[in-house]
Design an enzyme around this catalytic site. Sequence first.
Site, PDB file in Angstrom:
ATOM      1  N   ASP A  53    -131.898  -7.380  20.848  1.00 50.71           N
ATOM      2  CA  ASP A  53    -131.616  -6.730  19.563  1.00 50.71           C
ATOM      3  C   ASP A  53    -132.856  -5.982  19.095  1.00 50.71           C
ATOM      4  O   ASP A  53    -133.991  -6.400  19.378  1.00 50.71           O
ATOM      5  CB  ASP A  53    -131.208  -7.756  18.501  1.00 50.71           C
ATOM      6  CG  ASP A  53    -130.313  -7.140  17.445  1.00 50.71           C
ATOM      7  OD1 ASP A  53    -129.102  -7.414  17.447  1.00 50.71           O
ATOM      8  OD2 ASP A  53    -130.838  -6.335  16.624  1.00 50.71           O
ATOM      9  N   LYS A  91    -134.154 -11.252  14.022  1.00 56.59           N
ATOM     10  CA  LYS A  91    -133.027 -11.982  14.625  1.00 56.59           C
ATOM     11  C   LYS A  91    -133.471 -12.641  15.931  1.00 56.59           C
ATOM     12  O   LYS A  91    -133.144 -13.798  16.204  1.00 56.59           O
ATOM     13  CB  LYS A  91    -131.878 -11.008  14.950  1.00 56.59           C
ATOM     14  CG  LYS A  91    -130.974 -10.706  13.808  1.00 56.59           C
ATOM     15  CD  LYS A  91    -129.702 -10.005  14.287  1.00 56.59           C
ATOM     16  CE  LYS A  91    -128.821  -9.679  13.104  1.00 56.59           C
ATOM     17  NZ  LYS A  91    -127.620  -8.956  13.445  1.00 56.59           N
ATOM     18  N   THR A 127    -116.686  -1.078  19.427  1.00 51.83           N
ATOM     19  CA  THR A 127    -115.491  -0.259  19.171  1.00 51.83           C
ATOM     20  C   THR A 127    -115.936   1.188  19.013  1.00 51.83           C
ATOM     21  O   THR A 127    -116.711   1.506  18.109  1.00 51.83           O
ATOM     22  CB  THR A 127    -114.806  -0.760  17.890  1.00 51.83           C
ATOM     23  OG1 THR A 127    -114.504  -2.145  18.063  1.00 51.83           O
ATOM     24  CG2 THR A 127    -113.536   0.013  17.600  1.00 51.83           C
ATOM     25  N   GLU A 180    -113.576  -5.416  22.439  1.00 52.05           N
ATOM     26  CA  GLU A 180    -113.495  -6.844  22.117  1.00 52.05           C
ATOM     27  C   GLU A 180    -112.463  -7.060  21.001  1.00 52.05           C
ATOM     28  O   GLU A 180    -112.409  -6.298  20.053  1.00 52.05           O
ATOM     29  CB  GLU A 180    -114.883  -7.334  21.671  1.00 52.05           C
ATOM     30  CG  GLU A 180    -114.962  -8.803  21.389  1.00 52.05           C
ATOM     31  CD  GLU A 180    -114.341  -9.652  22.496  1.00 52.05           C
ATOM     32  OE1 GLU A 180    -114.778  -9.542  23.642  1.00 52.05           O
ATOM     33  OE2 GLU A 180    -113.399 -10.412  22.200  1.00 52.05           O
ATOM     34  N   PHE A 181    -111.678  -8.140  21.145  1.00 54.65           N
ATOM     35  CA  PHE A 181    -110.625  -8.415  20.161  1.00 54.65           C
ATOM     36  C   PHE A 181    -110.833  -9.741  19.436  1.00 54.65           C
ATOM     37  O   PHE A 181    -109.931 -10.210  18.756  1.00 54.65           O
ATOM     38  CB  PHE A 181    -109.254  -8.415  20.854  1.00 54.65           C
ATOM     39  CG  PHE A 181    -108.906  -7.090  21.462  1.00 54.65           C
ATOM     40  CD1 PHE A 181    -108.321  -6.092  20.698  1.00 54.65           C
ATOM     41  CD2 PHE A 181    -109.196  -6.817  22.790  1.00 54.65           C
ATOM     42  CE1 PHE A 181    -108.013  -4.850  21.244  1.00 54.65           C
ATOM     43  CE2 PHE A 181    -108.898  -5.585  23.352  1.00 54.65           C
ATOM     44  CZ  PHE A 181    -108.307  -4.594  22.577  1.00 54.65           C
ATOM     45  N   ALA A 214     -99.595 -12.150   2.221  1.00 56.94           N
ATOM     46  CA  ALA A 214    -100.003 -11.278   1.119  1.00 56.94           C
ATOM     47  C   ALA A 214    -101.325 -11.781   0.546  1.00 56.94           C
ATOM     48  O   ALA A 214    -101.606 -12.977   0.571  1.00 56.94           O
ATOM     49  CB  ALA A 214     -98.924 -11.278   0.046  1.00 56.94           C
ATOM     50  N   GLY A 234    -110.251  -6.602   4.498  1.00 55.99           N
ATOM     51  CA  GLY A 234    -111.666  -6.219   4.471  1.00 55.99           C
ATOM     52  C   GLY A 234    -112.274  -6.574   5.808  1.00 55.99           C
ATOM     53  O   GLY A 234    -111.566  -6.621   6.823  1.00 55.99           O
ATOM     54  N   CYS A 258    -114.194  -4.786  10.613  1.00 57.56           N
ATOM     55  CA  CYS A 258    -113.426  -3.989  11.576  1.00 57.56           C
ATOM     56  C   CYS A 258    -112.289  -3.180  10.967  1.00 57.56           C
ATOM     57  O   CYS A 258    -112.249  -1.960  11.133  1.00 57.56           O
ATOM     58  CB  CYS A 258    -112.877  -4.902  12.669  1.00 57.56           C
ATOM     59  SG  CYS A 258    -114.197  -5.579  13.685  1.00 57.56           S
TER      60      CYS A 258
HETATM   61  N1  NAD Z   1    -117.309  -8.608  14.187  1.00 59.07           N
HETATM   62  C1  NAD Z   1    -116.132  -8.670  14.798  1.00 59.07           C
HETATM   63  O1  NAD Z   1    -115.315  -9.538  14.489  1.00 59.07           O
HETATM   64  C2  NAD Z   1    -115.774  -7.654  15.867  1.00 59.07           C
HETATM   65  C3  NAD Z   1    -114.643  -7.894  16.649  1.00 59.07           C
HETATM   66  C4  NAD Z   1    -114.318  -7.000  17.649  1.00 59.07           C
HETATM   67  C5  NAD Z   1    -115.098  -5.860  17.839  1.00 59.07           C
HETATM   68  N2  NAD Z   1    -116.172  -5.629  17.057  1.00 59.07           N
HETATM   69  C6  NAD Z   1    -116.974  -4.418  17.319  1.00 59.07           C
HETATM   70  O2  NAD Z   1    -118.117  -4.820  18.076  1.00 59.07           O
HETATM   71  C7  NAD Z   1    -119.265  -4.068  17.690  1.00 59.07           C
HETATM   72  C8  NAD Z   1    -120.345  -5.004  17.201  1.00 59.07           C
HETATM   73  O3  NAD Z   1    -119.852  -5.659  16.054  1.00 59.07           O
HETATM   74  P1  NAD Z   1    -120.650  -6.866  15.365  1.00 59.07           P
HETATM   75  O4  NAD Z   1    -119.812  -7.351  14.263  1.00 59.07           O
HETATM   76  O5  NAD Z   1    -121.130  -7.799  16.407  1.00 59.07           O
HETATM   77  O6  NAD Z   1    -121.891  -6.045  14.767  1.00 59.07           O
HETATM   78  P2  NAD Z   1    -123.174  -6.636  14.055  1.00 59.07           P
HETATM   79  O7  NAD Z   1    -123.568  -5.635  13.038  1.00 59.07           O
HETATM   80  O8  NAD Z   1    -122.967  -8.046  13.667  1.00 59.07           O
HETATM   81  O9  NAD Z   1    -124.262  -6.640  15.224  1.00 59.07           O
HETATM   82  C9  NAD Z   1    -124.725  -5.490  15.838  1.00 59.07           C
HETATM   83  C10 NAD Z   1    -126.150  -5.748  16.294  1.00 59.07           C
HETATM   84  O10 NAD Z   1    -126.604  -4.631  17.044  1.00 59.07           O
HETATM   85  C11 NAD Z   1    -127.985  -4.470  16.785  1.00 59.07           C
HETATM   86  N3  NAD Z   1    -128.404  -3.131  17.205  1.00 59.07           N
HETATM   87  C12 NAD Z   1    -128.159  -1.946  16.597  1.00 59.07           C
HETATM   88  N4  NAD Z   1    -128.702  -0.953  17.319  1.00 59.07           N
HETATM   89  C13 NAD Z   1    -129.279  -1.516  18.388  1.00 59.07           C
HETATM   90  C14 NAD Z   1    -129.992  -0.996  19.511  1.00 59.07           C
HETATM   91  N5  NAD Z   1    -130.201   0.322  19.652  1.00 59.07           N
HETATM   92  N6  NAD Z   1    -130.459  -1.865  20.428  1.00 59.07           N
HETATM   93  C15 NAD Z   1    -130.269  -3.188  20.285  1.00 59.07           C
HETATM   94  N7  NAD Z   1    -129.601  -3.737  19.254  1.00 59.07           N
HETATM   95  C16 NAD Z   1    -129.104  -2.912  18.320  1.00 59.07           C
HETATM   96  C17 NAD Z   1    -128.104  -4.725  15.290  1.00 59.07           C
HETATM   97  O11 NAD Z   1    -129.434  -5.022  14.919  1.00 59.07           O
HETATM   98  C18 NAD Z   1    -127.144  -5.900  15.127  1.00 59.07           C
HETATM   99  O12 NAD Z   1    -127.822  -7.126  15.249  1.00 59.07           O
HETATM  100  C19 NAD Z   1    -118.770  -3.077  16.639  1.00 59.07           C
HETATM  101  O13 NAD Z   1    -118.441  -1.869  17.264  1.00 59.07           O
HETATM  102  C20 NAD Z   1    -117.529  -3.743  16.088  1.00 59.07           C
HETATM  103  O14 NAD Z   1    -116.606  -2.813  15.565  1.00 59.07           O
HETATM  104  C21 NAD Z   1    -116.541  -6.515  16.090  1.00 59.07           C
END
Ligand code: NAD
Length: 481
Positions: free
Chosen positions: A30, A35, A122, A151-152, A255, A260, A263
Amino acid sequence: MRIAIIGTGYVGLVTGACFAQAGHRVTCVDVDRSKIDLLNKGQVPIYEPGLSELIAQGRRRRALNFSSDARAVAKGVDAVFLAVGTPSIVEDGSADLTNLYDATREIAPALRDGCMVVIKSTVPVGTGEEVQRLIQSLRPDLDFDVASNPEFLRAGCAIEDFKMPDRVVIGVDSERALDALICLYCEMGIEPTRVVATQRRAAELIKYAANGFLATKIAFINEIADLCEKVDARVGDVALGIGLDCRIGRHFLNAGPGFGGSCFPKDARALAKAGKEHGAPMRIIEAVLASNDMRKRSIADKIQAASGGELRGKTIALLGLTFKAGTDDMRDAPSIALAEALVKGGATVQAYDPVGIERARPLLPDCVRYYRTALDAAQGASAAVIVTEWEEFRHIDLARLKRKMAAPLLIDLRNILSEEHLTRMGYKYCAVGNGTSPSPERALQVGIRSWSKPQVGTYRTKAETTKRTPISVEQKIVAAE
Ligand SMILES: NC(=O)c1ccc[n+]([C@@H]2O[C@H](COP(=O)([O-])OP(=O)(O)OC[C@H]3O[C@@H](n4cnc5c(N)ncnc54)[C@H](O)[C@@H]3O)[C@@H](O)[C@H]2O)c1
């Protein structure tokens, strides 16, 4: 396999920890050093049930490591999973791919021949091609594949979802990458029949279409709930009545205060933007977004109306702040708009959440006060509002709660409590989408009787049809609840 995961958020950490448990050597990376420092000290920066234990296990076995040096980690790995955030661009709702391209530029110089870059984030249709072009431009001689593997998982049960997914979507244009990914997932015990192998563009769109559809279900049942309130019907019964139709399904027909989270809102916005860009307007999704925005505003009006039409001078307790139970994720949580509207209306807001307070603080108005228990938050309140469906609110000590409050008004935005019980206890109870008759117990009896009449032993939900087992009365009661 040696695997690098770029981005240690909800998706990256879960993916990394699960792959490490499956026997791979994983390093999660990261850009946020704080973190990585926490993770290297054995602490986990997010709340997700079971994740701390899984990470601790991986670290003990030295199968799971953490680093902030993406380039060093990418050297020599077989696969790099990109799991960075792709937030909305405020101006137009499209997905901001800055993190994804930054990460790609960082790893490209270190990749070895034969490696695979897998996009888990995504991303809009065509992003895989852009990532491929970018790597090619930086490493013209590199032999590599770019795959889409959206990812789902659901926050709150992310580990279970990752290990036992409904489906794994793999979008590739190379047999080599397809084989490697199928192997990776099937070795974890996922049945090959659950793998959807497709083109990269279709895989990218599947993720948006899935979230768009689920958001539509929520917005739909919320509008039906509004109608139920006007025509004196119960939205829970309507949801059950339509949800038992296997073409519709029960899920996401609860309902509530509007969708929110990290995603649905951003993915629905990005889908609408993509539709406009490509000349295929997503009119349904646009309406869903408008409906959901309206809902967040109307929920504050509902609280005002239940509080006698005036918020000024009232103290409102918000029970639950996160966008749903089981997570500390506050992104786009309905509680944010709600707290803002209540404060604007002149109310004092006292809030409690079992895990989300620290993430809520910077997002909610400064004047909101936070408490360590739901009962403390309700002290002196003229209304308590259940905003998130945390399990503990289902078992809250209602007698003590009533004694703490200035007026016994309970507004249940998740419909998790029994109206009859609360009314018997002397509360004024206000749920979402509930007319005033019949009572829940009566509705439940009527429901069970009418379902069991002609079809006992033959009526089946889709899952049961597959398994060829009859639905039991107990199952019907659970479904009704
Ligand atoms: N949260 C969910 O439930 C969920 C479910 C399915 C898909 N997604 C998708 O997965 C992706 C990640 O979601 P998330 O909720 O884990 O995001 P998040 O914001 O919790 O985590 C993303 C991480 O990426 C790091 N980051 C950003 N740029 C970076 C870089 N250049 N190099 C290294 N690290 C970097 C950030 O510091 C952060 O810690 C998104 O596209 C989201 O839409 C999320």
